[in-house]
Design a protein around this motif. Structure first.
Motif, PDB file in Angstrom:
ATOM      1  N   SER A 145       2.123   1.319   5.854  1.00  0.00           N
ATOM      2  CA  SER A 145       3.304   0.480   5.613  1.00  0.00           C
ATOM      3  C   SER A 145       4.574   1.174   6.091  1.00  0.00           C
ATOM      4  O   SER A 145       5.435   0.575   6.767  1.00  0.00           O
ATOM      5  CB  SER A 145       3.396   0.143   4.126  1.00  0.00           C
ATOM      6  N   MET A 181       1.681  -8.987   9.682  1.00  0.00           N
ATOM      7  CA  MET A 181       2.880  -8.448  10.324  1.00  0.00           C
ATOM      8  C   MET A 181       2.536  -7.234  11.178  1.00  0.00           C
ATOM      9  O   MET A 181       3.213  -6.933  12.176  1.00  0.00           O
ATOM     10  CB  MET A 181       3.904  -8.054   9.258  1.00  0.00           C
ATOM     11  N   ARG A 182       1.482  -6.581  10.810  1.00  0.00           N
ATOM     12  CA  ARG A 182       1.047  -5.391  11.561  1.00  0.00           C
ATOM     13  C   ARG A 182       0.240  -5.783  12.795  1.00  0.00           C
ATOM     14  O   ARG A 182       0.456  -5.254  13.881  1.00  0.00           O
ATOM     15  CB  ARG A 182       0.226  -4.494  10.641  1.00  0.00           C
ATOM     16  N   GLN A 205      12.245  -9.101   9.972  1.00  0.00           N
ATOM     17  CA  GLN A 205      10.855  -8.756   9.691  1.00  0.00           C
ATOM     18  C   GLN A 205      10.772  -7.660   8.650  1.00  0.00           C
ATOM     19  O   GLN A 205       9.860  -7.642   7.814  1.00  0.00           O
ATOM     20  CB  GLN A 205      10.146  -8.314  10.978  1.00  0.00           C
ATOM     21  N   SER A 243       7.198  -8.611   0.792  1.00  0.00           N
ATOM     22  CA  SER A 243       5.745  -8.708   0.540  1.00  0.00           C
ATOM     23  C   SER A 243       5.205  -7.415  -0.033  1.00  0.00           C
ATOM     24  O   SER A 243       4.346  -7.410  -0.926  1.00  0.00           O
ATOM     25  CB  SER A 243       5.015  -9.056   1.842  1.00  0.00           C
ATOM     26  N   ILE A 291       1.054  -9.106   4.741  1.00  0.00           N
ATOM     27  CA  ILE A 291       1.498  -7.766   5.136  1.00  0.00           C
ATOM     28  C   ILE A 291       0.748  -7.301   6.376  1.00  0.00           C
ATOM     29  O   ILE A 291       1.356  -6.793   7.348  1.00  0.00           O
ATOM     30  CB  ILE A 291       1.324  -6.777   3.968  1.00  0.00           C
ATOM     31  N   PHE A 316       8.799  -8.019   5.338  1.00  0.00           N
ATOM     32  CA  PHE A 316       7.731  -7.060   5.074  1.00  0.00           C
ATOM     33  C   PHE A 316       7.970  -6.342   3.751  1.00  0.00           C
ATOM     34  O   PHE A 316       7.062  -6.164   2.945  1.00  0.00           O
ATOM     35  CB  PHE A 316       7.645  -6.068   6.237  1.00  0.00           C
TER      36      PHE A 316
END
Length: 580
Positions: free
Chosen positions: A391, A447-448, A406, A413, A444, A410
């Motif tokens: 993270s 987004m990665r 973002q 979340s 989460i 992020f």
């Protein structure tokens, strides 16, 4: 606890029961055997006397009939009617009239004779004591080689004795005698003779001719008579088929005593039978005496039953009912017994056993709670460092790219994720909350990974949304899919989540198109789950498997299969009959 001063209920009842039963039953058996033997001898003796007497009387009557036939055959008036062609019509009518008067006289003097007939085959004429003069075509009665002139034959449903002239007759088909005498036996006489052997369903008799024909219907007929005939014949033939026979055979659902006596030369056998159900006066006396004895036995037996019920059955029933309640989960049950005997010891032991079970159950529950807490803390410690590192690394990249929106999304979340882990102190939560946490984790990760992985989220059934489940059973499975299944996927990665509620099980399916769908990998994962000993690989699924079985029983847990998408399919099966 010492069993001091106890008196054995079982020992007293057993000794009393054995002594009384042995004495009474030995006495009853002796009495029964004595009277049964006596009755059997009486019945056999009575049957033998009746058969011998009636056969002797019938033989005398048949001898009279045979002599009468011989006298009629020797009568010159019959010879004149056959051979004297010089007789005119008047003379012939006078001779026939005289013969009819003579025949009717013989018939009236002997009640065994139903009719006397003189046969004139070549003239196609006959004289009958009953029907008089008439025309009739001669039809020979079938005979076999064993028949003699005395033998009875069966014709038109009746027994007849027939003497043809010439006296040495032939059995050839073209043989036609000059004349003959036929005497028909009276059915009423034969029936009266049969009735002497019995007129009920339990006893009777019948005649059997050498040709196999059966005469008489006393007291049975039709199929029953045929069965009796066949039963007697098999028993008679088994003993050699002599003129006199005494034996047993079974038919019509009971054992029958048969006695038969043949009349030599006349081709007839008298067969008498008595059913095993038949009871004479002596047997009635024996039955009455046995009834009295059995009444005494019954009274004593019921007394024993009463005492047994009071001293044994009721206390035992109480123990069985108590065990039943324990089996149903009622551990508050206690039972008590006042008399100082074995049951007081059993009841006290039962109460101590239930108390001990309560203690053990509480210990097991406490151990289960401690185990769940320990496993959950271990799982959280295994998940948090790796996830937290990823993270922070992703936030660093977003900051370098100045993707502030973002970053806000992020971090929001991520805050939800850690708030769930730290604020949800309950170990069992609503399934809807567990699904919400899993979907937040997916947001989460998306987004990665971005467009490299597509996630399809199924709709949770409303019937399962409020169901309590252990915390953290879904998110670790999704994490496995990302970390292991999607690790080598550069594009077109797919993860699918679906739900199936078929009573009584709820199935949650998480599958992907990653590299973990090979049969070797699935078999290896199954081994890890079934025999987890702290290995790094497979620890999350093994942890969830153990918690599901601990919470919902052995029918719940994790199933691994190859997904239709090409990767690994993980199925979480939960028995919804079990509530937490």
């Amino acid at each position: 606890m010492k069993k001091q001063g106890m008196v054995s209920v079982f020992k007293k009842l057993y000794i009393l029961f054995v002594i009384i039963i042995v004495i009474i039953y030995v006495s009853t058996i002796i009495i029964f055997l004595k009277y049964a033997k006596q009755q059997r001898n009486v019945e056999i003796g009575g049957m033998q006397s009746a058969v011998v007497h009636n056969v002797s009387a019938l033989e005398q009557q048949l001898e009279i009939i045979y002599n009468l036939e011989r006298n009629l055959v020797s009568d010159g008036r019959i010879s004149s009617l056959v051979y004297d062609t010089s007789l005119n019509g008047y003379e012939r009518s006078q001779l026939m009239l005289a013969l009819l008067v003579n025949m009717q006289g013989f018939q009236s003097l002997n009640n065994i004779i139903e009719d006397i007939t003189i046969i004139f085959p070549k003239q196609e004429m006959e004289l009958s004591a009953v029907e008089g003069h008439g025309s009739k075509e001669y039809v020979p009665i079938p005979r076999n080689g064993d028949n003699t002139a005395r033998s009875l034959v069966y014709c038109d449903g009746k027994a007849q004795m027939e003497l043809l002239y010439p006296l040495t007759y032939s059995i050839e088909e073209d043989y036609v005698p000059d004349f003959g005498v036929s005497i028909t036996l009276s059915e009423d006489y034969l029936q009266e003779l049969l009735e002497l052997f019995g007129s009920g369903e339990q006893a009777g008799a019948f005649f059997v001719l050498d040709g196999g024909e059966v005469l008489g219907q006393q007291p049975v007929e039709g199929e029953a008579q045929a069965q009796l005939m066949d039963c007697w014949y098999r028993a008679w033939e088994k003993q050699g088929g002599g003129e006199s026979f005494l034996g047993k055979g079974r038919c019509l659902g009971t054992s029958n005593l048969f006695m038969s006596e043949s009349i030599p030369g006349y081709g007839i056998t008298v067969v008498a039978y008595r059913s095993g159900r038949g009871i004479g006066s002596s047997a009635m006396v024996a039955l009455l005496m046995m009834g009295v004895v059995l009444l005494v036995i019954s009274i004593l037996f019921f007394e024993i039953l009463y005492q047994t019920n009071t001293a044994v059955n009721k206390p035992l029933k109480k123990v069985v009912q108590a065990f039943g309640q324990v089996q149903e989960g009622n551990l508050e049950i206690r039972i008590f017994h006042k008399p100082q005997d074995e049951f007081q010891y059993i009841y006290s032991s039962f109460n101590r056993m239930v108390e001990r079970i309560q203690e053990l159950i509480e210990n097991v529950k406490e151990q289960g709670r401690l185990l769940q807490n320990a496993e959950l803390m271990q799982l959280q410690s295994q998940i948090n460092p790796h996830f937290l590192y990823n993270s922070f690394y992703l936030i660093r990249i977003m900051a370098k790219n100045e993707s502030y929106d973002q970053i806000i999304q992020f971090v929001t979340s991520l805050a939800k994720y850690y708030r769930f882990l730290n604020k949800e102190v309950e170990q069992n939560i609503l399934l809807s909350r567990e699904v919400e946490h899993m979907e937040n984790y997916i947001d989460i990760q998306q987004m990665r990974f971005g467009d490299k992985i597509t996630v399809h989220k199924g709709q949770l059934p409303e019937s399962a949304a409020g169901f309590l489940v252990p915390k953290l059973i879904l998110q670790p499975v999704i994490e496995n899919a990302y970390n292991y299944g999607m690790s080598d996927i550069l594009k077109d990665g797919r993860i699918a989540i679906s739900y199936s509620h078929k009573e009584p099980y709820l199935c949650i399916v998480i599958e992907d198109n990653g590299n973990g769908g090979s049969s070797e990998n699935i078999e290896r994962m199954r081994e890890y789950i079934q025999d987890y000993q702290g290995r790094a690989a497979g620890h999350a699924l093994s942890n969830i498997e153990r918690r599901l079985k601990l919470a919902y029983g052995e029918t719940s847990g994790i199933l691994l299969e190859q997904s239709e998408l090409g990767g690994l399919k993980v199925i979480l099966r939960i028995d919804m009959r079990v509530t937490l």
